[in-house]
Motif scaffolding. Sequence first.
Motif, PDB file in Angstrom:
ATOM      1  N   ASP A 112     -12.487 -23.594  15.726  1.00 53.47           N
ATOM      2  CA  ASP A 112     -12.833 -24.059  17.082  1.00 53.47           C
ATOM      3  C   ASP A 112     -12.900 -22.879  18.056  1.00 53.47           C
ATOM      4  O   ASP A 112     -13.780 -22.828  18.923  1.00 53.47           O
ATOM      5  CB  ASP A 112     -11.783 -25.065  17.602  1.00 53.47           C
ATOM      6  N   ILE A 113     -11.953 -21.945  17.920  1.00 56.86           N
ATOM      7  CA  ILE A 113     -11.938 -20.785  18.817  1.00 56.86           C
ATOM      8  C   ILE A 113     -13.211 -19.955  18.603  1.00 56.86           C
ATOM      9  O   ILE A 113     -13.881 -19.555  19.559  1.00 56.86           O
ATOM     10  CB  ILE A 113     -10.678 -19.918  18.577  1.00 56.86           C
ATOM     11  N   VAL A 114     -13.536 -19.718  17.336  1.00 52.80           N
ATOM     12  CA  VAL A 114     -14.738 -18.915  17.032  1.00 52.80           C
ATOM     13  C   VAL A 114     -15.984 -19.616  17.593  1.00 52.80           C
ATOM     14  O   VAL A 114     -16.832 -18.977  18.230  1.00 52.80           O
ATOM     15  CB  VAL A 114     -14.879 -18.682  15.502  1.00 52.80           C
ATOM     16  N   ALA A 115     -16.059 -20.950  17.393  1.00 51.74           N
ATOM     17  CA  ALA A 115     -17.232 -21.696  17.883  1.00 51.74           C
ATOM     18  C   ALA A 115     -17.345 -21.561  19.405  1.00 51.74           C
ATOM     19  O   ALA A 115     -18.436 -21.284  19.931  1.00 51.74           O
ATOM     20  CB  ALA A 115     -17.120 -23.167  17.483  1.00 51.74           C
ATOM     21  N   THR A 116     -16.222 -21.711  20.105  1.00 50.82           N
ATOM     22  CA  THR A 116     -16.246 -21.605  21.571  1.00 50.82           C
ATOM     23  C   THR A 116     -16.685 -20.210  22.012  1.00 50.82           C
ATOM     24  O   THR A 116     -17.542 -20.057  22.887  1.00 50.82           O
ATOM     25  CB  THR A 116     -14.831 -21.881  22.158  1.00 50.82           C
ATOM     26  N   MET A 117     -16.106 -19.182  21.377  1.00 47.63           N
ATOM     27  CA  MET A 117     -16.426 -17.809  21.775  1.00 47.63           C
ATOM     28  C   MET A 117     -17.895 -17.469  21.499  1.00 47.63           C
ATOM     29  O   MET A 117     -18.530 -16.750  22.260  1.00 47.63           O
ATOM     30  CB  MET A 117     -15.514 -16.812  21.045  1.00 47.63           C
ATOM     31  N   LEU A 118     -18.433 -18.001  20.380  1.00 49.57           N
ATOM     32  CA  LEU A 118     -19.847 -17.744  20.071  1.00 49.57           C
ATOM     33  C   LEU A 118     -20.734 -18.398  21.114  1.00 49.57           C
ATOM     34  O   LEU A 118     -21.736 -17.826  21.553  1.00 49.57           O
ATOM     35  CB  LEU A 118     -20.191 -18.278  18.677  1.00 49.57           C
ATOM     36  N   GLY A 122     -23.508 -16.672  23.959  1.00 40.40           N
ATOM     37  CA  GLY A 122     -24.951 -16.842  23.965  1.00 40.40           C
ATOM     38  C   GLY A 122     -25.568 -17.334  22.661  1.00 40.40           C
ATOM     39  O   GLY A 122     -26.781 -17.281  22.500  1.00 40.40           O
ATOM     40  N   PHE A 123     -24.739 -17.816  21.733  1.00 41.92           N
ATOM     41  CA  PHE A 123     -25.302 -18.412  20.519  1.00 41.92           C
ATOM     42  C   PHE A 123     -25.374 -19.924  20.718  1.00 41.92           C
ATOM     43  O   PHE A 123     -24.555 -20.514  21.424  1.00 41.92           O
ATOM     44  CB  PHE A 123     -24.411 -18.106  19.306  1.00 41.92           C
ATOM     45  N   CYS A 124     -26.372 -20.530  20.069  1.00 39.47           N
ATOM     46  CA  CYS A 124     -26.414 -21.986  20.035  1.00 39.47           C
ATOM     47  C   CYS A 124     -25.550 -22.372  18.830  1.00 39.47           C
ATOM     48  O   CYS A 124     -25.803 -21.921  17.714  1.00 39.47           O
ATOM     49  CB  CYS A 124     -27.859 -22.434  19.846  1.00 39.47           C
ATOM     50  N   VAL A 125     -24.508 -23.156  19.069  1.00 40.30           N
ATOM     51  CA  VAL A 125     -23.546 -23.428  17.994  1.00 40.30           C
ATOM     52  C   VAL A 125     -23.588 -24.896  17.598  1.00 40.30           C
ATOM     53  O   VAL A 125     -23.476 -25.781  18.443  1.00 40.30           O
ATOM     54  CB  VAL A 125     -22.115 -23.044  18.446  1.00 40.30           C
ATOM     55  N   ILE A 126     -23.749 -25.115  16.282  1.00 39.12           N
ATOM     56  CA  ILE A 126     -23.679 -26.484  15.776  1.00 39.12           C
ATOM     57  C   ILE A 126     -22.406 -26.574  14.954  1.00 39.12           C
ATOM     58  O   ILE A 126     -22.298 -25.967  13.883  1.00 39.12           O
ATOM     59  CB  ILE A 126     -24.932 -26.821  14.953  1.00 39.12           C
ATOM     60  N   ASP A 127     -21.425 -27.258  15.530  1.00 38.01           N
ATOM     61  CA  ASP A 127     -20.107 -27.332  14.907  1.00 38.01           C
ATOM     62  C   ASP A 127     -20.029 -28.592  14.040  1.00 38.01           C
ATOM     63  O   ASP A 127     -20.062 -29.713  14.548  1.00 38.01           O
ATOM     64  CB  ASP A 127     -19.034 -27.353  16.007  1.00 38.01           C
ATOM     65  N   LEU A 128     -19.907 -28.376  12.724  1.00 34.09           N
ATOM     66  CA  LEU A 128     -19.892 -29.508  11.796  1.00 34.09           C
ATOM     67  C   LEU A 128     -18.487 -30.072  11.596  1.00 34.09           C
ATOM     68  O   LEU A 128     -18.291 -31.016  10.845  1.00 34.09           O
ATOM     69  CB  LEU A 128     -20.475 -29.080  10.445  1.00 34.09           C
ATOM     70  N   GLY A 129     -17.490 -29.449  12.221  1.00 34.24           N
ATOM     71  CA  GLY A 129     -16.119 -29.969  12.093  1.00 34.24           C
ATOM     72  C   GLY A 129     -15.390 -29.357  10.925  1.00 34.24           C
ATOM     73  O   GLY A 129     -15.609 -28.201  10.574  1.00 34.24           O
ATOM     74  N   ARG A 130     -14.531 -30.150  10.308  1.00 37.96           N
ATOM     75  CA  ARG A 130     -13.719 -29.601   9.207  1.00 37.96           C
ATOM     76  C   ARG A 130     -13.983 -30.376   7.927  1.00 37.96           C
ATOM     77  O   ARG A 130     -14.607 -31.425   7.967  1.00 37.96           O
ATOM     78  CB  ARG A 130     -12.253 -29.654   9.592  1.00 37.96           C
ATOM     79  N   ASP A 131     -13.484 -29.829   6.815  1.00 41.52           N
ATOM     80  CA  ASP A 131     -13.697 -30.435   5.496  1.00 41.52           C
ATOM     81  C   ASP A 131     -15.193 -30.727   5.293  1.00 41.52           C
ATOM     82  O   ASP A 131     -15.579 -31.841   4.968  1.00 41.52           O
ATOM     83  CB  ASP A 131     -12.849 -31.722   5.378  1.00 41.52           C
TER      84      ASP A 131
END
Length: 217
Positions: A112-118, A122-131
């Motif tokens: 989650d931290i990495v996704a937020t920082m990205l 300036g990156f478009c982030v698609i976070d698929l969650g866990r597992d």
Amino acid sequence: MSVENELIIRAKDSILNYDKEEAIKVAEEALKNKIEPSIVIEKGFSEAMTEIGNLFELGQIFLPHVIAASETMSAGVEAFGNELEKKAAQTSSLGTVVIGTIEGDIHSIGKDIVATMLEISGFCVIDLGRDVPVKKYIEEAKANNANVVASSALMTTTMVNQITLEEGLKEAGLRDKIKTMVGGAPVTQTWADQIGADVYGENATDAVSKLTNLFTV
Ligand code: HCB
């Protein structure tokens, strides 16, 4: 002491004291003082979360504390709200990152931290969650024309699935078009080299700086 340093210390303390109100106040004061949200998130909230992980491992705190700390961090990050969205909108052209915690693994705090920082960077982030099943990374990478597939693994038993992800991307004919990034506590540069991942992210700052370099030079 500078306002920035003072706010970093207060951000850390807010997590270690599970104090949501203080985390929100710190974010608001940072905004008022024009301090970069990423500095407070990475050097304050995120460093304290790593400390929380270590305290949990040492048996000095328990699961409810880890959850409370994680919720405090979310409240602090959310308090940056519009500012983060504005920043992301201003610079959202670096590339698309599909990120998730690898199949079999439910640890999500670091991811989650990495996704937020990205996102802030300036990156478009698609976070698929866990597992996240390998199949899902591949489907989403295709559907979103991703530039990067990033996986997080917190266990020696699940980091092997990062090999399956590398193989899956090759089989889907995507590996030449997509960079892969691996990270998580047991993951190392040696592991990244061994499985053929393009980038090893030691922490969120390292992950952001390596991906930014890849897409701006
Ligand atoms: Co968990 N757990 N846990 N756990 N857990 C670990 C990971 C152990 C190392 C603890 C230990 O035994 N010493 C261990 C794994 C041992 C191993 O490798 N074999 C372990 C275990 C065994 C388990 C369970 C199996 C326990 C059980 O049920 N018997 C179970 C997992 C079940 C499953 O996944 N299927 C489990 C559960 C939990 C929770 C739910 C209690 C909780 C997770 C809550 C959540 O994430 N929502 C938890 C926690 C908190 C931990 C520790 C204590 C902290 C992890 C953490 O959040 N660290 C961890 C021990 C430790 O690591 N000290 C312990 C803080 C973050 C900020 O650091 O390394 O995740 P990070 O992320 C960094 C960095 O790695 C990098 O950037 C981040 C920010 O700087 N990064 C990336 C991360 N992902 C990246 C991806 C990229 O592409 C790039 C960079």
